[in-house]
Design an enzyme around this catalytic site. Structure first.
Site, short mmCIF file in Angstrom:
data_model
loop_
_atom_site.label_atom_id
_atom_site.label_comp_id
_atom_site.label_asym_id
_atom_site.label_seq_id
_atom_site.Cartn_x
_atom_site.Cartn_y
_atom_site.Cartn_z
N ASP A 1 0.86 -1.17 0.00
CA ASP A 1 0.00 0.00 0.00
C ASP A 1 0.91 1.23 0.00
OD1 ASP A 1 -2.80 1.26 1.97
OD2 ASP A 1 -1.75 2.00 0.20
C1 GLC Z 1 -3.53 4.88 -0.30
C2 GLC Z 1 -4.50 3.92 0.32
C3 GLC Z 1 -4.87 2.78 -0.55
C4 GLC Z 1 -4.82 3.25 -1.99
C5 GLC Z 1 -3.39 3.52 -2.33
C6 GLC Z 1 -3.22 4.04 -3.77
O1 GLC Z 1 -2.63 5.36 0.65
O2 GLC Z 1 -4.20 3.40 1.62
O3 GLC Z 1 -6.15 2.31 -0.14
O4 GLC Z 1 -5.35 2.24 -2.84
O5 GLC Z 1 -2.79 4.43 -1.43
O6 GLC Z 1 -3.81 5.30 -3.89
#
Ligand code: GLC
Length: 739
Positions: free
Chosen positions: A272
C-alpha cells in the site's frame, strides 16, 4: 511488440489460447529469457510519467503505473513498454476506482446499507466498464476492512462492522469488477485490501497500532478476504498497519503462509503506497535494503511508489539474501494477471472516450443503489412521506445543493457537474413554487449563524422543513479520523433553531460515518441517513422523501449515541458483567456523596449507557413487518446434518416494502468466549400489503464454526438461533450440536 516477445508468445503453442497451461508455458518462456533487472522491473509500480520513469519503462524497469489517467498518455507509455523495451511486456495500469469512476455510487458504507449483493455487483460493473475504457486495468478495491470504530475515517470505504456482510458484499464487488473474464474490455482486476485488520487501529486513529489476538484476526478480520480470494480476486494489497508487532508488508505468515499457501491463491500482492519503506519508521526494517528483503521474502510481489525493490533487490538476490525463486514467483504472479487481462494482446485505451454525458443505464444503477442505501432512522407520527401534491417544503442546510460533497471520499475521477443534488431533484419532483431554499451554512464546518433567522423565516412560510446536514466529504476517508463524531460546525444549532419555528422537521444526514446524533435526535421528527450517496443522491432522496420510493436500507454499522462509546459494535463479547438495562444508574441519578457501592457494576457508561442510538441491522420502512411462528426442524444438529429454521414475515402496512430478514447465532459456551450474536445469513424480500412469506434458513455445523488454535471447529453444546428485523428485535430458539 518486440520481435523477441512475438517469438516467445507464439513459441509455446500455435494457438493464441490463454488456457492456464499455455499461459504458464508463456510465463516460463519469458522468465527463461528475462534479465535480473527485467524481473525486478515487473515488481515495481510507480505514480506518474517523469522523464526518469519514462526511461525506466524503456528499459523494462517498470511493471505498473498508477494515477495516470489520460488515455493518450497511457497509450504512449504502453507503446514505450511494448515496442521499445527489449521484451515488450505491457504495463498494468492501476487506479483507485473505489465506488465509481465517472458515475459515482454511494460510498461503500452506504452500499452496504442496501444489503443487496446484486446491486453492489452491478455498481462495480459500471465502474469497471467506465474505467477500463480509459486504459485502466486494475482497481484498488474492494476495501474489506471490518470497521468497528466510527471515529476511523476509512469506515466510509468499508462495508461496515460485520464480518459476514463484508464478505458477501466484498465478493459481489470482486465479481462486478472482474466480470466473466479479466480480458473483457469492461473488466478490471480487483484488489482485496487492506490485508489485514487495518480497521482495528487503536482509537480509530488511522495507521495506528493494531494489537489483536490470532483468534480475533481469524474470526473477525480475515474471513472477508478469504471470501474475496474464493471469488477470484486477482490481487491483494497489504495494509499499512502492524498486527501485534509485525507490519503487514513484512508479515510472511499472513501473506505467504495464509494467503498464498493455505488459501491456495495465485494472484499477486501489492504494497500500500509506501508501506514497504514505512517498515523503517515502524522500527521493523533497519533501512531500505532491509525493507526490500523483508517485503519480498514475506511475499509482497510488487512495491507501490517507493524504490526499495528497484534500488536494492538486485544486490539482495546476488547475495542470496532474497532467493531467486522468491523473485521468480513474484514475477510469475504479475505476468499471470497481465496475461489474464489480455494485455499482451491489447493494453491500449480508447483515446476517443468521452464522459461529457454519462450513460443513462449507469445513472440508473447509481440511482437505484442510492435509493437502496438510504436508511430511515426515525419517522415520528409518520411525518414521512411528504405529500407530493401539496406539501410546501423549506429546504435548508449546507448539504442540500452541493454536488461535490455528496460524492463522498475517494472520488478521483467523478465530476461534480454530473451530480444531481437533492435541491435540484426536489424542484424537479414537486415544482419550484413549493420548494423554498436557504443554505444557512456555507459548509458543514461553518459556524456563521448570521443566516439562521432568514432560514427560520422561510420555514414559517412552509408546511415542513427538510434540513440537509452532515460531513463534507473530506471529513472522512484516509487520514481523516475524528475524535468527536457529532455534527461539525453549527449544524446542531441550526436544527434546533429551525425546530423552534414549530413546523415538522425532517433531517437528512450525508456523512462518511455513523455520527453521534443523541443531541439533535429530539429536535427531529424524522431522520433519513444518506451517507454520501453519489452522483444520483438527489433523486434518490427526493423519491424517498415524497414516497415515490419506500426506504429499505438497514444499518451495516451500530450508531453510537455519543462519541465516547466508540468502538461500538453488535457482535461484542458478553463479559463477566454484561451490561444490564435494569441494573445501572445514569450519572445524573447518582445521589450526591453516594457511598462507593457495587450496585450497577456492569459494563456500561454512567453518562451514556451501553446501547447504540440505532443498532446494527436497523432501518424503518413506510410499511410495517410482523415476524411470527419461528420454527426449527429439529432441536438437535449432528456433525453430518443440517436443520431448517423458519419464520413467517407479514407486511402489516398499506404499501409494498422490502425487508431484510436477518439470521444470527450465539454459541452459548466455547473454549474461547463467543460473541453475543453473529450474523450468518440474511434474505431481502419484497412484500405487498398484507402478504406473508415464510423465510427459512439452513443451519449447518460449518455455520457454527469458529477459529481456535489453528483450525475451524464446531464445539458440542447449545446454540441460540435468532431471526429478526435487526440485532435487537428477533425471535429465537435453541438447538444443541452434538458430534
Ligand atoms: C492509499 C490507500 C490505498 C490506496 C493507495 C493508492 O494510501 O491506503 O487504499 O489504494 O494508497 O492510492
Amino acid at each position: 511488440m518486440s520481435v523477441l516477445m512475438v517469438a516467445i508468445l507464439f513459441s509455446c503453442s500455435e494457438n493464441k489460447s490463454t488456457s492456464a497451461d499455455t499461459v504458464e508455458e508463456k510465463i516460463d518462456s519469458l522468465l527463461s529469457v528475462m534479465t535480473l533487472e527485467e524481473k525486478i522491473g515487473q515488481t515495481w509500480q510507480v505514480s506518474g510519467t517523469s522523464p526518469e520513469i519514462v526511461q525506466a519503462i524503456r528499459n523494462g524497469g517498470v511493471g505498473s503505473l498508477l494515477n495516470v489517467t489520460d488515455p493518450a498518455e497511457l497509450n504512449a507509455m504502453q507503446r514505450l513498454a511494448t515496442e521499445e523495451s527489449r521484451l515488450g511486456i505491457p504495463l498494468i495500469i492501476g487506479r483507485d476506482v473505489i465506488h465509481g469512476f465517472k458515475t459515482i455510487m454511494p460510498i461503500p458504507l452506504g452500499q452496504a446499507a442496501s444489503w443487496d449483493e446484486k446491486m453492489v455487483e452491478a455498481g462495480a460493473a459500471v465502474a469497471a466498464a467506465e474505467a477500463r475504457s480509459t486504459g485502466i486495468h486494475w482497481t484498488f478495491a474492494p476495501m474489506l476492512d471490518v470497521s468497528r470504530d466510527a471515529r476511523w475515517g476509512r469506515i466510509a470505504e468499508s462495508l461496515g462492522e460485520d464480518t459476514y456482510l463484508t464478505g458477501v458484499l466484498g465478493a459481489a464487488m470482486v465479481r462486478g469488477f472482474q466480470g466473466e473474464s479479466l480480458s473483457s474490455p469492461t473488466s478490471l482486476a480487483a484488489c482485496a485490501k487492506h490485508f489485514a485488520a487495518y480497521g482495528a487501529a487503536e482509537g480509530g486513529r488511522d495507521y495506528n497500532t493494531v494489537d489483536i489476538s490470532d483468534a480475533t484476526l481469524h474470526n473477525v478480520y480475515l474471513p472477508p478476504f478469504k471470501a474475496s480470494a474464493d471469488a477470484g480476486a486477482a490481487t491483494f494489497m497489504v495494509s499499512f498497519n502492524e498486527i501485534s508487532g509485525i507490519p503487514s508488508s513484512g508479515n510472511r505468515e499472513l501473506v505467504t503462509d495464509i494467503l498464498k499457501q493455505q488459501w491456495a491463491w495465485d494472484g499477486f500482492v501489492v504494497s500500500d503506497w509506501a508501506s514497504v519503506m514505512e517498515m523503517i519508521p515502524h522500527g521493523y526494517a533497519e533501512d531500505a535494503a532491509h525493507a526490500a528483503e523483508l517485503a519480498m521474502n514475506a511475499g509482497v510481489d510488487m512495491e507501490m511508489q517507493t524504490t526499495a525493490y528497484p534500488v536494492h533487490l538486485k544486490e539482495l538476490i546476488e547475495q542470496g539474501i532474497v532467493p531467486m525463486e522468491q523473485l521468480d514467483d513474484a514475477v510469475r504472479r504479475v505476468l499471470r494477471i497481465k496475461f489474464a487481462l489480455g494485455l499482451f494482446e491489447d493494453p491500449y485505451a480508447d483515446e476517443q472516450v468521452n464522459f461529457d454525458t454519462l450513460p443513462a443505464a449507469h445513472l440508473e444503477v447509481a440511482r437505484e443503489m442510492a435509493t437502496a442505501s438510504l436508511v430511515l432512522l426515525k419517522n415520528e407520527a409518520n411525518i414521512l412521506p411528504l405529500n407530493v401534491q401539496s406539501t410546501r417544503v423549506a429546504v435548508i442546510g449546507p448539504m442540500a445543493d452541493d454536488g461535490y460533497e455528496q460524492l463522498g471520499t475517494w472520488v478521483f475521477d467523478g465530476e461534480e457537474r454530473h451530480s444531481v443534488t437533492p435541491l435540484t431533484a426536489l424542484r424537479e419532483l414537486v415544482g419550484n413554487d413549493r420548494i423554498l431554499y436557504e443554505k444557512a451554512l456555507a459548509y458543514t464546518r461553518d459556524t456563521d449563524r448570521s443566516s439562521f433567522a432568514k432560514a427560520k423565516r422561510i420555514v414559517l412560510q412552509a408546511d415542513a422543513a427538510v434540513i440537509f446536514v452532515g460531513e463534507e466529504s473530506i471529513l472522512s476517508g484516509e487520514a481523516h479520523s475524528r475524535a468527536d463524531i457529532t455534527l461539525p460546525g453549527a449544524q446542531a444549532e441550526l436544527i434546533r433553531e429551525i425546530k423552534s419555528a414549530g413546523k415538522p422537521v425532517v433531517v437528512v444526514v450525508m456523512a462518511g460515518r455513523p455520527l453521534a446524533l443523541k443531541e439533535i435526535e429530539p429536535w427531529c421528527d424524522a431522520i433519513l441517513y444518506a451517507w454520501h450517496p453519489g452522483t444520483m443522491g438527489g433523486p434518490a432522496i427526493a423519491d424517498v422523501l415524497f414516497g415515490e420510493s419506500v426506504p429499505s436500507g438497514k444499518l451495516p454499522v451500530s450508531f453510537p449515541a455519543m462519541s465516547g462509546q466508540t468502538p461500538l459494535y453488535y457482535n461484542h463479547k458478553r463479559t463477566g458483567r454484561p451490561a444490564d438495562p435494569g441494573n445501572f444508574t445514569y450519572m445524573e441519578d447518582i445521589p450526591v456523596r453516594a457511598f462507593q457501592t457495587s450496585l450497577g457494576n456492569t459494563s456500561h457508561y454512567i453518562d451514556a449507557g451501553y446501547a447504540p442510538l440505532y443498532p446494527f441491522g436497523f432501518g424503518l420502512s413506510y410499511t410495517t413487518f410482523e415476524y411470527n411462528a419461528l420454527t426449527c426442524s429439529d432441536s438437535l444438529l449432528t456433525a453430518d446434518g443440517t436443520l431448517q429454521v423458519a419464520v413467517k414475515v407479514k407486511n402489516t402496512g398499506q404499501v409494498a416494502g422490502q425487508e431484510v430478514v436477518q439470521l444470527y447465532v450465539h454459541d452459548r459456551v466455547g473454549s474461547l468466549t463467543r460473541p453475543v450474536k453473529e450474523l450468518k445469513a440474511y434474505r431481502k424480500i419484497l412484500l405487498q400489503p398484507g402478504e406473508e412469506q415464510e423465510v427459512s434458513f439452513g443451519i449447518s455445523p460449518e455455520m457454527l464454526a469458529y477459529w481456535y488454535n489453528g483450525e475451524w471447529i464446531t464445539e458440542p453444546g447449545e446454540f441460540e438461533i435468532f431471526i429478526g428485523t435487526n440485532i435487537d428485535n428477533v425471535l429465537g430458539c435453541t438447538i444443541r450440536f452434538t458430534e
